[in-house]
Scaffold this active site. Sequence first.
Site, PDB file in Angstrom:
ATOM      1  N   GLU A 277       0.883  -1.171   0.000  1.00 27.78           N
ATOM      2  CA  GLU A 277       0.000   0.000   0.000  1.00 27.78           C
ATOM      3  C   GLU A 277       0.912   1.209   0.000  1.00 27.78           C
ATOM      4  O   GLU A 277       1.548   1.520   1.012  1.00 27.78           O
ATOM      5  CB  GLU A 277      -0.923  -0.024   1.223  1.00 27.78           C
ATOM      6  N   CYS A 311      -2.086   9.282   2.804  1.00 28.69           N
ATOM      7  CA  CYS A 311      -1.888   8.975   1.388  1.00 28.69           C
ATOM      8  C   CYS A 311      -3.181   9.061   0.594  1.00 28.69           C
ATOM      9  O   CYS A 311      -3.149   9.071  -0.643  1.00 28.69           O
ATOM     10  CB  CYS A 311      -1.235   7.608   1.214  1.00 28.69           C
ATOM     11  N   GLU A 407       4.040  13.476  -4.371  1.00 29.74           N
ATOM     12  CA  GLU A 407       3.363  13.396  -3.075  1.00 29.74           C
ATOM     13  C   GLU A 407       4.076  14.300  -2.067  1.00 29.74           C
ATOM     14  O   GLU A 407       5.261  14.121  -1.785  1.00 29.74           O
ATOM     15  CB  GLU A 407       3.352  11.950  -2.569  1.00 29.74           C
TER      16      GLU A 407
END
Length: 519
Positions: A277, A311, A407
């Site tokens: 993940e 996230c 990110e």
Amino acid sequence: MSDTGTNDRDAERASSATERTGFAPRARFAAGAQYIDGALRAGTSDRDHAMVDPATGDEIHTYRLASTADVDAAVASARAAFPGWAGATPGERSDAMHRFAAVLGDRAEEFAQAESLQCGKPLKLSREFDVPGSIDNAAFFAGAARHLAGQSAGEYSGDHTSYVRREPIGVVGSIAPWNYPLQMAAWKVLPAVAAGSTIVLKPAELTPFTSLLFAEAATEAGIPDGVLNIVTGTGRDAGEHLVGHPDVAMTSFTGSTAVGKRVAEIATATVKRLHLELGGKAPFVVFDDADLEAAVHGAVAGALINTGQDCTAATRAYVQRPLYDAFVAGVADLMATVRVGDPFDPDTDLGPLISHPHRDRVAGFVDRARGHARVVTGGVAPKSPGAYYLPTLIADAAQDSEIVQSEIFGPVLVVLPFDSDDEGIRLANDTPYGLAASAWTRDVFRANRATRDIQAGCVWINDHIPILSEMPHGGHKASGYGKDMSAYSFEEYTQIKHVMYDNTAVARKDWHRTVFGAR
């Protein structure tokens, strides 16, 4: 300065943190930050790790990191516990996990205080999101432990009866991140244990408190020693050794895509199952028929949850041009009302980032964007000993710019306009990531198209962030593969076995002639 003076100052700071938070980590984890075979113990490496309160910059605890020998001991404990735990009936595992959920509920306030202290997240977030979500997850998997069914039996060849067994995979080596230490521990531990596997979890060295408390609660609930072990060490030492350990049957990792690639390389060498993940860059698509007030509130909440260290956080808002200016103005106005402060102050909305180096990393993204985009609000670190950064809104950036594509993992939202629906969907998909997304519209056909065409493991309509124990969580593309939570997670932590019985009692089968003899 003398060692005595340093120790006195550290003790004073620890006492101050205890008074502010109600949680005393030095006393609570005096025995060490490893949990192996049902007990806390000290690491055996030659390195200590000093934990710093991100809200104050004060040292709150120092512990000895795990060595590779500690990882070996934890894996050996999990391996020894596996036959007994895998051999327990589903009902027995379910009963133990129901007790586990009850212990977590009884100790909820301790978990909330520990989580906020180590992470800097507002206590109201820990109390109302992280802790109850983890307790609910434990309750869900306590029930799910009784539903590990395979495919029903049947005579698929005509001469045989076939059925499918779903069996625990063995020892699982999991690595959890620092942004949601308790929830990520729960997501990794609970499906594995419910399925009959045993586990060694490596939390981030920045945030081990709630993982250790989680393991203690499992023991208190009567889950056998060795079923859940914790090793607290660095990724390079403890983490890589755990992933590559030959007695570990599966690795589950949550973290950045870059580190996930390294985990995959190591896991491949021992041909173990892998669940990843990874990073995200969630789009927030606002069509021109959306409820503007709802979209503004959803964007601020979705972008700033956990100080943006999520996230699935809303990071890229694409707004159809008729609503664009009003959306930018509304988000800026609402962000200005967000109260930044001490996580343990009940009025605080936004706490610090996890550390000063991470705060500087977030600030670097914003500073580099100033040359080509407009910082509408925020974009500064307030004067504070803590790792704070103000809620930040950036407009008019280019789609291919770093601030849009990478990110950031901080309280930063970038807003871009789009014209046609096709363009909005195309821009939403225009990053390597595919973890989560949302679309905002009153039109059912637009909503259906968004859920179908946006490439993400989760697509919300007219909301952003809520998760449920019953529903799967996991990504597409560079955001990884495999699912946390829900019954789908058992596909990660079990292996499938086909069993076939001959029903003919005939010694020489017709198919044997393809190997020897005539018909």
